[in-house]
Enzyme design. Structure first.
Site, PDB file in Angstrom:
ATOM      1  N   GLY A   1       0.908  -1.170   0.068  1.00  0.00           N
ATOM      2  CA  GLY A   1      -0.018   0.111   0.009  1.00  0.00           C
ATOM      3  C   GLY A   1       0.833   1.193  -0.032  1.00  0.00           C
TER       4      GLY A   1
ATOM      5  N   TYR B   1      -0.524   6.989   4.194  1.00  0.00           N
ATOM      6  CA  TYR B   1       0.537   6.659   5.253  1.00  0.00           C
ATOM      7  C   TYR B   1       1.581   5.730   4.513  1.00  0.00           C
ATOM      8  CZ  TYR B   1      -1.755   8.961   9.121  1.00  0.00           C
ATOM      9  OH  TYR B   1      -2.067  10.059  10.046  1.00  0.00           O
TER      10      TYR B   1
ATOM     11  N   ASP C   1      -2.724  -6.635  -7.615  1.00  0.00           N
ATOM     12  CA  ASP C   1      -3.727  -6.995  -6.282  1.00  0.00           C
ATOM     13  C   ASP C   1      -2.757  -7.484  -5.071  1.00  0.00           C
ATOM     14  OD1 ASP C   1      -5.534  -7.376  -4.559  1.00  0.00           O
ATOM     15  OD2 ASP C   1      -6.550  -8.943  -5.765  1.00  0.00           O
TER      16      ASP C   1
ATOM     17  N   ALA D   1      -5.523   0.106   2.012  1.00  0.00           N
ATOM     18  CA  ALA D   1      -6.840   0.514   2.177  1.00  0.00           C
ATOM     19  C   ALA D   1      -7.675   0.419   0.719  1.00  0.00           C
ATOM     20  CB  ALA D   1      -6.772   2.082   2.653  1.00  0.00           C
TER      21      ALA D   1
ATOM     22  N   TYR E   1     -17.319   5.313  12.603  1.00  0.00           N
ATOM     23  CA  TYR E   1     -16.149   4.707  12.417  1.00  0.00           C
ATOM     24  C   TYR E   1     -15.771   3.338  13.299  1.00  0.00           C
ATOM     25  CZ  TYR E   1     -11.356   3.799  10.760  1.00  0.00           C
ATOM     26  OH  TYR E   1     -10.326   3.380  10.146  1.00  0.00           O
TER      27      TYR E   1
ATOM     28  N   THR F   1      -7.016  11.286   3.093  1.00  0.00           N
ATOM     29  CA  THR F   1      -6.214  10.624   2.021  1.00  0.00           C
ATOM     30  C   THR F   1      -7.473   9.875   1.162  1.00  0.00           C
ATOM     31  OG1 THR F   1      -6.603   8.499   3.436  1.00  0.00           O
ATOM     32  CG2 THR F   1      -4.441   9.751   3.621  1.00  0.00           C
TER      33      THR F   1
HETATM   34  P1  NAD Z   1      -4.758   5.394   0.743  1.00  0.00           P
HETATM   35  O1  NAD Z   1      -6.023   5.452   0.119  1.00  0.00           O
HETATM   36  O2  NAD Z   1      -4.194   6.754   0.638  1.00  0.00           O
HETATM   37  O3  NAD Z   1      -3.632   4.419   0.423  1.00  0.00           O
HETATM   38  C1  NAD Z   1      -4.116   2.998   0.304  1.00  0.00           C
HETATM   39  C2  NAD Z   1      -3.107   2.148  -0.494  1.00  0.00           C
HETATM   40  O4  NAD Z   1      -3.455   0.918  -0.685  1.00  0.00           O
HETATM   41  C3  NAD Z   1      -2.574   2.776  -1.896  1.00  0.00           C
HETATM   42  O5  NAD Z   1      -1.156   2.474  -2.086  1.00  0.00           O
HETATM   43  C4  NAD Z   1      -3.311   1.914  -2.576  1.00  0.00           C
HETATM   44  O6  NAD Z   1      -2.738   1.694  -4.232  1.00  0.00           O
HETATM   45  C5  NAD Z   1      -3.177   0.538  -2.036  1.00  0.00           C
HETATM   46  N1  NAD Z   1      -4.185  -0.395  -2.445  1.00  0.00           N
HETATM   47  C6  NAD Z   1      -5.539  -0.591  -2.439  1.00  0.00           C
HETATM   48  N2  NAD Z   1      -6.151  -1.630  -2.857  1.00  0.00           N
HETATM   49  C7  NAD Z   1      -5.022  -2.556  -2.932  1.00  0.00           C
HETATM   50  C8  NAD Z   1      -4.866  -4.044  -3.527  1.00  0.00           C
HETATM   51  N3  NAD Z   1      -6.027  -4.494  -3.815  1.00  0.00           N
HETATM   52  N4  NAD Z   1      -3.581  -4.214  -3.756  1.00  0.00           N
HETATM   53  C9  NAD Z   1      -2.461  -3.354  -3.830  1.00  0.00           C
HETATM   54  N5  NAD Z   1      -2.606  -2.326  -3.324  1.00  0.00           N
HETATM   55  C10 NAD Z   1      -3.815  -1.593  -2.852  1.00  0.00           C
HETATM   56  O7  NAD Z   1      -5.132   5.015   2.414  1.00  0.00           O
HETATM   57  P2  NAD Z   1      -4.538   5.489   3.702  1.00  0.00           P
HETATM   58  O8  NAD Z   1      -5.509   6.558   4.255  1.00  0.00           O
HETATM   59  O9  NAD Z   1      -3.076   6.094   3.632  1.00  0.00           O
HETATM   60  O10 NAD Z   1      -4.648   4.215   4.549  1.00  0.00           O
HETATM   61  C11 NAD Z   1      -3.680   3.225   4.880  1.00  0.00           C
HETATM   62  C12 NAD Z   1      -3.906   2.719   6.204  1.00  0.00           C
HETATM   63  O11 NAD Z   1      -3.877   3.725   7.282  1.00  0.00           O
HETATM   64  C13 NAD Z   1      -5.407   2.049   6.438  1.00  0.00           C
HETATM   65  O12 NAD Z   1      -5.244   0.902   7.254  1.00  0.00           O
HETATM   66  C14 NAD Z   1      -5.979   3.136   7.170  1.00  0.00           C
HETATM   67  O13 NAD Z   1      -7.288   2.742   8.055  1.00  0.00           O
HETATM   68  C15 NAD Z   1      -5.051   3.753   8.097  1.00  0.00           C
HETATM   69  N6  NAD Z   1      -5.253   5.123   8.692  1.00  0.00           N
HETATM   70  C16 NAD Z   1      -5.802   6.107   8.066  1.00  0.00           C
HETATM   71  C17 NAD Z   1      -6.208   7.121   8.687  1.00  0.00           C
HETATM   72  C18 NAD Z   1      -6.488   8.451   7.835  1.00  0.00           C
HETATM   73  O14 NAD Z   1      -6.791   9.488   8.394  1.00  0.00           O
HETATM   74  N7  NAD Z   1      -6.380   8.349   6.364  1.00  0.00           N
HETATM   75  C19 NAD Z   1      -5.927   7.381  10.117  1.00  0.00           C
HETATM   76  C20 NAD Z   1      -5.260   6.288  10.776  1.00  0.00           C
HETATM   77  C21 NAD Z   1      -5.088   5.066  10.239  1.00  0.00           C
END
Ligand code: NAD
Length: 395
Positions: free
Chosen positions: A48, A53, A111, A140, A234, A274
């Protein structure tokens, strides 16, 4: 072509390659500006790795720790008159910057849930790095295809009772009421299948079995607890069940990681805009209020500030500070500070369209939304023709 934001609902269907490059450059500059991270990892896998993040983790590892990185993501290249997805452009910009800095960086676009892709990544690690000493799982995803071909979909719904809340329309700045029916038991289970800890465990098991985790290796996953005002949708909702499953997985992975003298962490991160969080019902209002209060307090951080601080002061520092009773690393201490939440909650009850700009930082939220897609950067001339095709070496 000339690329402008194309916004539909809470989605923006276009992205600007030069703005995405500027975003990556700013994140790299932040990490470099903070200086090297002592005792950081040297060979890192990020699942990811192209947004939020995960991208911040890759940038921190590479430019803060001088690490070789393997990044896995699911992004769309440009085709016809469609731009690529922001994560594509950002990963291409990261690859360029890493190459200029003489850093190894390989990316796999596909994937992450599939067994074939996991084996492909394991082969790359075996051939190029030998082993890794950090695995960041920052996926995510909206859905997961299971081994038998069936698809489980993640939903963002309340559990037990309907949810009534408000959201801000990105185009019109109107505050709109939203109502959601509670999830069915199947929807809850499917969300846990997609966003819970099972796939993280599958990755780690494979890497341990193939001898690809170095002695003392660490793995980390990111979670969110959030404010009382967001709990109904949430933490008490479908996604919260998936996040609770990460706690189970972390405990089990601590045993798995012990086989290589390593450990597993769950880090509670701050709420930020994000791609993933922009889809959460009602989050735009909460984050607009939060940004305002945290900017007033001088405690606001973006993904890169959060992750750089996580690496430098928690993950690779032995003080043990910032860990709660459940053993989770807490990076949300400023967001959840009592005074901060009291101010968010009191404004939450008062906010209307008339006082939106005064009580919230919706302007900052919109700016962050546009920047996430590569728009609104002062350094980019958006009237210029630009090549939407950005090649990236993959696999
Ligand atoms: P994001 O949407 O910015 O990034 C998601 C990543 O997952 C991307 O790199 C995307 O290409 C990848 N992805 C999605 N489906 C995929 C698949 N099938 N195969 C390969 N890659 C795949 O998300 P984010 O907000 O950075 O979230 C990342 C983690 O951080 C999650 O667990 C989220 O719950 C957690 N988080 C987010 C926040 C927030 O406020 N955004 C806060 C705390 C924790």
């Amino acid at each position: 072509m000339i690329i402008k934001p194309r916004i539909r609902g809470f989605l923006c269907t276009s992205a600007h390659p030069e703005g995405c490059r500027a975003d990556v450059a700013e994140q790299i500059a932040h990490v470099r500006g903070q200086g090297p991270i002592a005792d950081g990892p040297k060979r890192v896998l990020i699942v990811g790795a192209s947004g939020g993040y995960g991208l911040a983790s890759r940038i921190t590892a590479a430019f803060g720790c001088n690490a070789s990185t393997v990044g896995v993501f699911f992004e769309r290249p440009a085709s016809g008159n469609r731009t690529a997805s922001p994560g594509w452009y950002k990963s291409a910009a990261f690859a360029e910057a890493a190459s200029e800095a003489g850093l190894y960086a390989r990316s796999v676009n596909g994937d992450a849930f599939s067994a074939e892709l996991k084996e492909q990544v394991a082969d790359i690690i075996a051939a190029d790095l030998g082993q890794v000493d950090l695995v960041v799982y920052s996926l995510a995803a909206p859905q997961r295809q299971l081994a038998d071909g069936t698809i489980a979909r993640s939903t963002l719904k309340p559990i037990g009772a309907p949810f009534a809340g408000s959201t801000i329309d990105l185009n019109t700045s109107e505050i709109k009421e939203i109502e959601l029916e509670p999830a069915t038991p199947e929807e809850v289970a499917d969300t846990v299948t997609v966003m819970g800890g099972e796939d993280w465990q599958d990755w780690i098991r494979l890497l341990v079995d193939r001898g690809l985790l170095a002695e003392g290796c660490t793995t980390v996953n990111y979670t969110y607890l959030g404010s009382e005002v967001t709990w109904p949708i949430y933490f008490d909702g479908t996604i919260g069940q998936a996040k609770k499953d990460l706690e189970r997985a972390t405990a089990e992975l601590r045993e798995t990681m012990a086989r290589v003298g390593g450990t597993a962490h769950l880090a509670v991160m701050k709420g930020l805009l994000t791609q993933a969080s922009s889809a959460i019902p009602g989050m735009s209002l909460y984050l607009s209020l939060l940004f305002k209060v945290m900017k007033e307090e001088g405690t606001d951080e973006g993904c890169i500030e959060q992750v750089r601080r996580l690496f430098a002061t928690r993950l690779f520092s032995t003080t043990g500070d910032g860990v709660d009773e459940e053993g989770r690393i807490r990076m949300d201490e400023f967001e959840l500070a009592e005074a901060t939440q009291a101010r968010v909650k009191s404004r939450w009850d008062q906010v209307t369209e008339a006082n939106l700009d005064e009580l919230t930082d919706f302007a900052g939220y919109k700016d962050a939304f546009l920047k996430m897609h590569g728009f609104n950067f002062d350094s980019v001339d958006y009237e210029q023709e630009v090549d939407a095709y950005r090649p990236m070496e993959l696999g």
